[in-house]
Design a protein around this motif. Structure first.
Motif, mmCIF file in Angstrom:
data_model
loop_
_atom_site.group_PDB
_atom_site.id
_atom_site.type_symbol
_atom_site.label_atom_id
_atom_site.label_comp_id
_atom_site.label_asym_id
_atom_site.label_seq_id
_atom_site.Cartn_x
_atom_site.Cartn_y
_atom_site.Cartn_z
ATOM 1 N N GLU A 156 -14.411 -22.164 6.824
ATOM 2 C CA GLU A 156 -12.954 -22.227 6.864
ATOM 3 C C GLU A 156 -12.361 -22.087 5.470
ATOM 4 O O GLU A 156 -11.361 -21.377 5.262
ATOM 5 C CB GLU A 156 -12.496 -23.551 7.492
ATOM 6 N N LYS A 157 -12.977 -22.743 4.494
ATOM 7 C CA LYS A 157 -12.459 -22.687 3.127
ATOM 8 C C LYS A 157 -12.546 -21.279 2.556
ATOM 9 O O LYS A 157 -11.632 -20.824 1.860
ATOM 10 C CB LYS A 157 -13.212 -23.692 2.254
ATOM 11 N N ARG A 158 -13.634 -20.589 2.830
ATOM 12 C CA ARG A 158 -13.760 -19.207 2.349
ATOM 13 C C ARG A 158 -12.700 -18.311 2.977
ATOM 14 O O ARG A 158 -12.108 -17.459 2.311
ATOM 15 C CB ARG A 158 -15.159 -18.667 2.653
ATOM 16 N N ALA A 159 -12.471 -18.494 4.282
ATOM 17 C CA ALA A 159 -11.472 -17.668 4.974
ATOM 18 C C ALA A 159 -10.066 -17.950 4.441
ATOM 19 O O ALA A 159 -9.259 -17.026 4.249
ATOM 20 C CB ALA A 159 -11.531 -17.937 6.482
ATOM 21 N N ILE A 160 -9.757 -19.206 4.210
ATOM 22 C CA ILE A 160 -8.452 -19.578 3.657
ATOM 23 C C ILE A 160 -8.287 -18.998 2.257
ATOM 24 O O ILE A 160 -7.227 -18.472 1.896
ATOM 25 C CB ILE A 160 -8.302 -21.108 3.644
ATOM 26 N N ALA A 161 -9.340 -19.070 1.460
ATOM 27 C CA ALA A 161 -9.278 -18.558 0.087
ATOM 28 C C ALA A 161 -8.991 -17.059 0.071
ATOM 29 O O ALA A 161 -8.235 -16.572 -0.792
ATOM 30 C CB ALA A 161 -10.583 -18.862 -0.644
ATOM 31 N N LYS A 162 -9.568 -16.311 0.993
ATOM 32 C CA LYS A 162 -9.338 -14.866 1.038
ATOM 33 C C LYS A 162 -7.878 -14.552 1.321
ATOM 34 O O LYS A 162 -7.307 -13.607 0.756
ATOM 35 C CB LYS A 162 -10.239 -14.228 2.094
ATOM 36 N N LEU A 163 -7.245 -15.324 2.191
ATOM 37 C CA LEU A 163 -5.829 -15.098 2.480
ATOM 38 C C LEU A 163 -4.957 -15.533 1.310
ATOM 39 O O LEU A 163 -3.937 -14.897 1.020
ATOM 40 C CB LEU A 163 -5.425 -15.841 3.755
ATOM 41 N N ALA A 164 -5.331 -16.603 0.645
ATOM 42 C CA ALA A 164 -4.601 -17.029 -0.554
ATOM 43 C C ALA A 164 -4.680 -15.954 -1.629
ATOM 44 O O ALA A 164 -3.695 -15.659 -2.325
ATOM 45 C CB ALA A 164 -5.164 -18.344 -1.068
ATOM 46 N N PHE A 165 -5.835 -15.335 -1.760
ATOM 47 C CA PHE A 165 -6.061 -14.273 -2.742
ATOM 48 C C PHE A 165 -5.088 -13.114 -2.520
ATOM 49 O O PHE A 165 -4.605 -12.498 -3.481
ATOM 50 C CB PHE A 165 -7.508 -13.801 -2.639
ATOM 51 N N ASP A 166 -4.784 -12.815 -1.268
ATOM 52 C CA ASP A 166 -3.872 -11.715 -0.941
ATOM 53 C C ASP A 166 -2.450 -11.970 -1.428
ATOM 54 O O ASP A 166 -1.653 -11.028 -1.541
ATOM 55 C CB ASP A 166 -3.848 -11.468 0.573
ATOM 56 N N LEU A 167 -2.110 -13.221 -1.712
ATOM 57 C CA LEU A 167 -0.762 -13.561 -2.169
ATOM 58 C C LEU A 167 -0.588 -13.409 -3.674
ATOM 59 O O LEU A 167 0.516 -13.575 -4.192
ATOM 60 C CB LEU A 167 -0.431 -15.001 -1.775
ATOM 61 N N ILE A 168 -1.667 -13.097 -4.369
ATOM 62 C CA ILE A 168 -1.651 -13.039 -5.835
ATOM 63 C C ILE A 168 -1.505 -11.596 -6.304
ATOM 64 O O ILE A 168 -2.119 -10.683 -5.742
ATOM 65 C CB ILE A 168 -2.944 -13.647 -6.409
ATOM 66 N N GLU A 169 -0.694 -11.406 -7.352
ATOM 67 C CA GLU A 169 -0.538 -10.097 -7.973
ATOM 68 C C GLU A 169 -1.064 -10.144 -9.400
ATOM 69 O O GLU A 169 -0.933 -11.164 -10.082
ATOM 70 C CB GLU A 169 0.943 -9.683 -7.986
ATOM 71 N N PRO A 170 -1.663 -9.048 -9.883
ATOM 72 C CA PRO A 170 -2.114 -9.015 -11.276
ATOM 73 C C PRO A 170 -0.983 -9.342 -12.246
ATOM 74 O O PRO A 170 0.170 -8.972 -12.017
ATOM 75 C CB PRO A 170 -2.580 -7.556 -11.448
ATOM 76 N N GLY A 171 -1.324 -10.063 -13.286
ATOM 77 C CA GLY A 171 -0.343 -10.446 -14.293
ATOM 78 C C GLY A 171 0.292 -11.804 -14.066
ATOM 79 O O GLY A 171 1.016 -12.306 -14.939
ATOM 80 N N GLU A 172 0.029 -12.419 -12.925
ATOM 81 C CA GLU A 172 0.646 -13.707 -12.617
ATOM 82 C C GLU A 172 -0.080 -14.862 -13.294
ATOM 83 O O GLU A 172 -1.237 -14.750 -13.712
ATOM 84 C CB GLU A 172 0.664 -13.940 -11.099
ATOM 85 N N ALA A 173 0.624 -15.978 -13.362
ATOM 86 C CA ALA A 173 0.029 -17.253 -13.790
ATOM 87 C C ALA A 173 -0.063 -18.141 -12.563
ATOM 88 O O ALA A 173 0.951 -18.403 -11.904
ATOM 89 C CB ALA A 173 0.896 -17.921 -14.852
ATOM 90 N N ILE A 174 -1.264 -18.585 -12.241
ATOM 91 C CA ILE A 174 -1.447 -19.409 -11.054
ATOM 92 C C ILE A 174 -2.039 -20.760 -11.446
ATOM 93 O O ILE A 174 -2.685 -20.893 -12.487
ATOM 94 C CB ILE A 174 -2.327 -18.719 -10.002
ATOM 95 N N VAL A 175 -1.819 -21.736 -10.594
ATOM 96 C CA VAL A 175 -2.283 -23.097 -10.831
ATOM 97 C C VAL A 175 -3.256 -23.488 -9.728
ATOM 98 O O VAL A 175 -2.971 -23.289 -8.541
ATOM 99 C CB VAL A 175 -1.110 -24.098 -10.855
#
Length: 275
Positions: free
Chosen positions: A91-110
Motif C-alpha cells: 500500500e505504501k509503495r502504491a501511495i508513494a507512486k501517486l504522490a510522485f505524480d504530483l511533483i514537478e521538477p524544480g519544486e521544493a518538497i517536505v
C-alpha cells in the motif's frame, strides 16, 4: 540509493523480525497478553519468546511483568522505523507512486519521518532537480549525493526511535523556509482529524505544514482505524489525501464530504481512482 538503505527496503524480513512483529501486533491488538499464550501461539520455546520480549521492551514497545506482556502507551502508534517499514508495504509503495505524480521538477518538497514518504523519496531522483526538506535521517541517507537533489536537513534534537529530528532547532529551521508541497504522514485519523502520540513530533509536522503551499496527506487505510493521544490538524485543511483501495466506504465518504481531493491507490490490477 545508499546500499544499506536499499538492502533494508528490499531484503525479506527474517523469521525473528516476523515473530517480533507478530508479538507486537498481538499485544497492540488487545492491550496485554500472557507470555504462556504467546509461547503457544508462536510454537517456539519460552526462552525464544523471552529474548524477543526483552528486545521489544528495550525498544519501548511493550513491558513485561509477572508473566504478562502489556503495550506501552507511547508505543501505540510510535513504533520503530524498522517495524513500520514492514507494515502495509504494498500500500505504501502504491501511495508513494501517486504522490510522485504530483511533483514537478524544480519544486521544493517536505518529507517527515514517514515510511510511506521514504518510498516516495526513493523515486525523487527521477524528477530532478528538486529541493527536499526533511527531519528524517533515512531520507537524508537515501538522497545524499544524488544528482539534482538539494537536501535541507532541519537539524535539531535526534529522536532515535524514529530516526528523526525534533525540538527548537528543527522548528527554527522550518520557520525560515517556504516550500511547494508537504507530504505528511500520520499514525492515526479519527473523526476527520489527524492524531499523533508524540507532542514534539507534532510541533515539527505543524511547522512543516505551515511552510508549504500545498499539503498532501499520505496515509494507508490502517491509519483510519487507529487512535493516538494528541490532535494535529483536521483533514479538511489538506489539499489532497492519498490512501489505498482498502480504505472503508465510510472513510471515503467522510473525506469527500470535507471537500478535499481524494486519490485512491490500487494495490491490485485496475485503474487508479481519483475523486
Amino acid at each position: 540509493m545508499d546500499d544499506k538503505i536499499e538492502a533494508k527496503l528490499s531484503a525479506p524480513p527474517s523469521k525473528q523480525d516476523l515473530r517480533r512483529d507478530a508479538i507486537t501486533e498481538r499485544v497492540l491488538e488487545i492491550g496485554s497478553v500472557r507470555i504462556d499464550t504467546l509461547v503457544d501461539e508462536l510454537d517456539v520455546s519460552r526462552m525464544t519468546v523471552h529474548r524477543d520480549l526483552d528486545a521489544l521492551e528495550a525498544r519501548g514497545v511493550l513491558r513485561k511483568s509477572r508473566g504478562v506482556v502489556t503495550a506501552v502507551a507511547s508505543s501505540l502508534f510510535e513504533a520503530s522505523t524498522d517495524y513500520r517499514l514492514r507494515q502495509q508495504s504494498a500500500e505504501k509503495r502504491a501511495i508513494a507512486k501517486l504522490a510522485f505524480d504530483l511533483i514537478e521538477p524544480g519544486e521544493a518538497i517536505v518529507l517527515d519521518d514517514s515510511t510511506t514518504g521514504l518510498n516516495l523519496a526513493e523515486l525523487l531522483p527521477q524528477k530532478e532537480p528538486l529541493t527536499v526538506i526533511t527531519n528524517f535521517g533515512r531520507v537524508l541517507d537515501m538522497l545524499y549525493g544524488k544528482r539534482g537533489i538539494s537536501l535541507i536537513s532541519t537539524g535539531g534534537e535526534y529522536y532515535q526511535l524514529c530516526d528523526a529530528y525534533k525540538g527548537n532547532l528543527a522548528l527554527s529551521a522550518l520557520n525560515q523556509l517556504s516550500a511547494d508541497t508537504y507530504f505528511m504522514s500520520t499514525p492515526a485519523v479519527s473523526n476527520g482529524v489527524c492524531f499523533h502520540q508524540q507532542p514534539e513530533l507534532i510541533q515539527v509536522k505543524r511547522a512543516m505544514f505551515q511552510c508549504a503551499k500545498k499539503r498532501v496527506l499520505i496515509a494507508d487505510h490502517t491509519k483510519f482505524s487507529k487512535r493516538a493521544l494528541y490532535s494535529m490538524m483536521p483533514i479538511h485543511e489538506f489539499d489532497v489525501v492519498i490512501s489505498d483501495s482498502r480504505l472503508s466506504r465510510e472513510h471515503v465518504t467522510e473525506i469527500r464530504r470535507s471537500g478535499v481531493q481524494l486519490i485512491i491507490a490500487k494495490t491490485h490490477p485496475g485503474k487508479t481512482e481519483i475523486s
